[in-house]
Design a protein around this motif. Structure first.
Motif, PDB file in Angstrom:
ATOM      1  N   LYS A 200       0.811  -1.222   0.000  1.00  0.00           N
ATOM      2  CA  LYS A 200       0.000   0.000   0.000  1.00  0.00           C
ATOM      3  C   LYS A 200       0.846   1.275   0.000  1.00  0.00           C
ATOM      4  N   LYS A 201       2.181   1.062  -0.178  1.00  0.00           N
ATOM      5  CA  LYS A 201       3.110   2.181  -0.282  1.00  0.00           C
ATOM      6  C   LYS A 201       2.951   3.166   0.885  1.00  0.00           C
ATOM      7  N   LEU A 202       2.958   2.614   2.088  1.00  0.00           N
ATOM      8  CA  LEU A 202       2.845   3.434   3.295  1.00  0.00           C
ATOM      9  C   LEU A 202       4.225   3.904   3.745  1.00  0.00           C
ATOM     10  N   ASP A 203       4.280   5.022   4.444  1.00  0.00           N
ATOM     11  CA  ASP A 203       5.535   5.523   5.004  1.00  0.00           C
ATOM     12  C   ASP A 203       5.687   5.024   6.433  1.00  0.00           C
ATOM     13  N   GLY A 204       6.929   4.835   6.842  1.00  0.00           N
ATOM     14  CA  GLY A 204       7.192   4.417   8.218  1.00  0.00           C
ATOM     15  C   GLY A 204       8.660   4.147   8.425  1.00  0.00           C
ATOM     16  N   VAL A 205       9.051   4.034   9.688  1.00  0.00           N
ATOM     17  CA  VAL A 205      10.432   3.736  10.059  1.00  0.00           C
ATOM     18  C   VAL A 205      10.437   2.447  10.870  1.00  0.00           C
ATOM     19  N   ILE A 206      11.283   1.513  10.465  1.00  0.00           N
ATOM     20  CA  ILE A 206      11.448   0.249  11.188  1.00  0.00           C
ATOM     21  C   ILE A 206      12.893   0.181  11.659  1.00  0.00           C
ATOM     22  N   PHE A 207      13.049   0.126  12.974  1.00  0.00           N
ATOM     23  CA  PHE A 207      14.374   0.229  13.592  1.00  0.00           C
ATOM     24  C   PHE A 207      14.641  -1.034  14.388  1.00  0.00           C
ATOM     25  N   LYS A 208      15.635  -1.830  13.937  1.00  0.00           N
ATOM     26  CA  LYS A 208      15.964  -3.080  14.625  1.00  0.00           C
ATOM     27  C   LYS A 208      17.124  -2.856  15.592  1.00  0.00           C
ATOM     28  N   ASN A 295       1.506   9.390  24.979  1.00  0.00           N
ATOM     29  CA  ASN A 295       1.706  10.833  25.125  1.00  0.00           C
ATOM     30  C   ASN A 295       1.935  11.539  23.789  1.00  0.00           C
ATOM     31  N   GLY A 296       1.901  10.770  22.686  1.00  0.00           N
ATOM     32  CA  GLY A 296       2.081  11.371  21.378  1.00  0.00           C
ATOM     33  C   GLY A 296       3.523  11.667  21.012  1.00  0.00           C
ATOM     34  N   GLN A 297       4.461  11.112  21.760  1.00  0.00           N
ATOM     35  CA  GLN A 297       5.883  11.366  21.483  1.00  0.00           C
ATOM     36  C   GLN A 297       6.411  10.460  20.381  1.00  0.00           C
ATOM     37  N   VAL A 298       5.843   9.273  20.237  1.00  0.00           N
ATOM     38  CA  VAL A 298       6.170   8.377  19.128  1.00  0.00           C
ATOM     39  C   VAL A 298       4.862   7.858  18.553  1.00  0.00           C
ATOM     40  N   GLY A 299       4.926   7.421  17.313  1.00  0.00           N
ATOM     41  CA  GLY A 299       3.737   6.888  16.670  1.00  0.00           C
ATOM     42  C   GLY A 299       3.800   5.379  16.566  1.00  0.00           C
ATOM     43  N   SER A 300       2.993   4.813  15.693  1.00  0.00           N
ATOM     44  CA  SER A 300       2.981   3.376  15.448  1.00  0.00           C
ATOM     45  C   SER A 300       2.588   3.160  13.993  1.00  0.00           C
ATOM     46  N   ILE A 312       6.212  -1.806  18.856  1.00  0.00           N
ATOM     47  CA  ILE A 312       7.385  -2.585  19.263  1.00  0.00           C
ATOM     48  C   ILE A 312       7.073  -4.080  19.193  1.00  0.00           C
ATOM     49  N   LEU A 313       8.071  -4.856  18.735  1.00  0.00           N
ATOM     50  CA  LEU A 313       8.059  -6.315  18.810  1.00  0.00           C
ATOM     51  C   LEU A 313       9.370  -6.741  19.452  1.00  0.00           C
ATOM     52  N   GLN A 314       9.315  -7.778  20.299  1.00  0.00           N
ATOM     53  CA  GLN A 314      10.519  -8.246  20.979  1.00  0.00           C
ATOM     54  C   GLN A 314      10.654  -9.754  20.829  1.00  0.00           C
ATOM     55  N   TYR A 315      11.876 -10.174  20.519  1.00  0.00           N
ATOM     56  CA  TYR A 315      12.209 -11.597  20.443  1.00  0.00           C
ATOM     57  C   TYR A 315      13.426 -11.794  21.344  1.00  0.00           C
ATOM     58  N   ALA A 316      13.197 -11.990  22.651  1.00  0.00           N
ATOM     59  CA  ALA A 316      14.288 -12.055  23.616  1.00  0.00           C
ATOM     60  C   ALA A 316      15.096 -10.758  23.545  1.00  0.00           C
ATOM     61  N   ASP A 317      16.362 -10.829  23.104  1.00  0.00           N
ATOM     62  CA  ASP A 317      17.194  -9.619  23.091  1.00  0.00           C
ATOM     63  C   ASP A 317      17.167  -8.897  21.742  1.00  0.00           C
ATOM     64  N   ASP A 318      16.344  -9.335  20.818  1.00  0.00           N
ATOM     65  CA  ASP A 318      16.152  -8.614  19.557  1.00  0.00           C
ATOM     66  C   ASP A 318      14.871  -7.789  19.650  1.00  0.00           C
ATOM     67  N   THR A 319      14.982  -6.515  19.364  1.00  0.00           N
ATOM     68  CA  THR A 319      13.840  -5.604  19.474  1.00  0.00           C
ATOM     69  C   THR A 319      13.662  -4.856  18.162  1.00  0.00           C
ATOM     70  N   ILE A 320      12.416  -4.759  17.712  1.00  0.00           N
ATOM     71  CA  ILE A 320      12.094  -3.984  16.514  1.00  0.00           C
ATOM     72  C   ILE A 320      11.106  -2.892  16.911  1.00  0.00           C
ATOM     73  N   ILE A 321      11.472  -1.649  16.613  1.00  0.00           N
ATOM     74  CA  ILE A 321      10.654  -0.492  16.946  1.00  0.00           C
ATOM     75  C   ILE A 321      10.069   0.088  15.669  1.00  0.00           C
ATOM     76  N   PHE A 322       8.789   0.362  15.694  1.00  0.00           N
ATOM     77  CA  PHE A 322       8.077   0.899  14.531  1.00  0.00           C
ATOM     78  C   PHE A 322       7.643   2.336  14.832  1.00  0.00           C
ATOM     79  N   MET A 323       7.916   3.232  13.891  1.00  0.00           N
ATOM     80  CA  MET A 323       7.577   4.635  14.088  1.00  0.00           C
ATOM     81  C   MET A 323       6.999   5.220  12.811  1.00  0.00           C
ATOM     82  N   GLU A 324       6.189   6.256  12.978  1.00  0.00           N
ATOM     83  CA  GLU A 324       5.707   7.004  11.840  1.00  0.00           C
ATOM     84  C   GLU A 324       6.859   7.776  11.204  1.00  0.00           C
ATOM     85  N   HIS A 325       6.708   8.059   9.903  1.00  0.00           N
ATOM     86  CA  HIS A 325       7.711   8.863   9.222  1.00  0.00           C
ATOM     87  C   HIS A 325       7.437  10.330   9.545  1.00  0.00           C
TER      88      HIS A 325
END
Length: 329
Positions: A200-208, A295-300, A312-325
């Motif tokens: 769907k050509k959405l914008d976003g930031v995925i941070f591992k 609090n509106g400081q980060v999005g999803s 956020i998704l967590q797999y033990a010590d691996d974490t993936i953070i999702f944010m709006e662009h």
């Protein structure tokens, strides 16, 4: 099994058994040494967003130990595993239970009353396993701690209790080492999110984020703080303290074990309780991100697929953070 013949470091190459043993032991002595001071701490008065244990769940953790509970924990330990420094394997405790239970059960009664000095059993031998086939730096080896089975019996009993209530204090963003959850659940969610974003050509930031030496760098005061904020009973917190603190380890280098030294931080890979304790620690990050989202400081992302979106998704010590662009955020 891999022997270590040489290691690379910034200053050059290390060769020779004595030199390798000295270098590796000193590396882990510093890694497990006293933590650096920092000013980061959580406000323990603000627990409205922190999952809390109920009184009934705390009763499970601090109940007196039964003979059946201890024997069941021993029966669950796997056979044909390398023993700890004292040389007694799991099979010894299973075969000789009718003999040793007379000594072991009173120790559990002492643990219940807070009188057991468990550090006398808390010895382990760290074996280094390469993370990759051509590992040449010490950071590329995973330290697996072979603990005395006598000590693991205590932590296994505690782990069985903790497993019963872990779902109440670790959020569903964590999918590894949790009862009735599968690590693949997070993988499926991530795959569906990526597919949705691309199609769907959405914008976003995925941070591992991958925490370096994650288990080894856990600070015991922060672990205790997390337990307090999640409502764990003081008696249970004292038991966790006896499980995690004042232990000693020796580093095994090519079948040669160096001098034992006391650790001052970290959760040992090889202790049955470590994965769940680590999940409790890193769950505080998920709580902070959830508060920031509120609090509106980060999005999803993909709120149209998941109520509120995924941050956020967590797999033990691996974490993936999702944010709006959103550069402002």
């Amino acid at each position: 099994k891999k022997r270590i013949f040489q290691l690379e470091q910034d200053e050059g190459t290390i060769v020779g058994q004595d030199n390798l043993k000295t270098y590796i032991t000193e590396y882990y002595r510093q890694l497990f040494g006293p933590p650096e001071d920092n000013c980061v701490s959580l406000d323990e008065s603000r627990t409205e967003d922190v999952p809390q244990l109920s009184a009934a769940e705390n009763d499970i953790l601090v109940a007196p130990f039964s003979e059946k509970e201890v024997f069941d924990a021993i029966a669950q330990l796997k056979n044909n595993k390398a023993p700890g420094p004292d040389g007694f394997p799991v099979e010894f405790y299973k075969k000789c239970w009718h003999i040793i239970k007379g000594d072991l059960l009173p120790m559990f009664h002492d643990l219940f009353s807070g009188q057991l000095q468990l550090f006398h059993l808390n010895f382990g031998t760290i074996t280094l396993l390469p993370k990759k086939t051509d590992a040449v730096r010490i950071e590329q080896f995973r330290p697996i701690c072979l603990l005395n089975v006598s000590f693991k019996i205590f932590t296994k009993v505690g782990t069985n209790r903790l497993t019963q209530i872990a779902h109440s204090v670790v959020q569903h963003s964590q999918t590894a080492f949790m009862p009735d959850r599968n690590i693949l659940e997070g993988v499926v969610v991530l795959h569906e999110m990526l597919h949705e974003i691309h199609s769907k050509k959405l914008d976003g930031v995925i941070f591992k984020v991958d925490f370096e030496k994650a288990y080894d760098k856990v600070k015991w005061p922060f672990l205790q703080q997390a337990l307090r904020m999640k409502g764990f009973d003081e008696a249970w917190r004292r038991q966790v303290e006896s499980f995690t603190q004042k232990g000693s380890v020796g580093i095994k280098v090519n079948d040669d074990i160096g001098h034992y030294f006391q650790t001052h931080k970290g959760l040992r890979q090889g202790d049955p309780m470590s994965p769940i304790l680590f999940n409790i620690v890193v769950d505080m990050l998920a709580i902070l991100i959830g508060k920031a989202k509120e609090n509106g400081q980060v999005g999803s992302l993909v709120p149209h697929l998941v109520d509120g979106g995924v941050s956020i998704l967590q797999y033990a010590d691996d974490t993936i953070i999702f944010m709006e662009h959103d550069l402002a955020k």
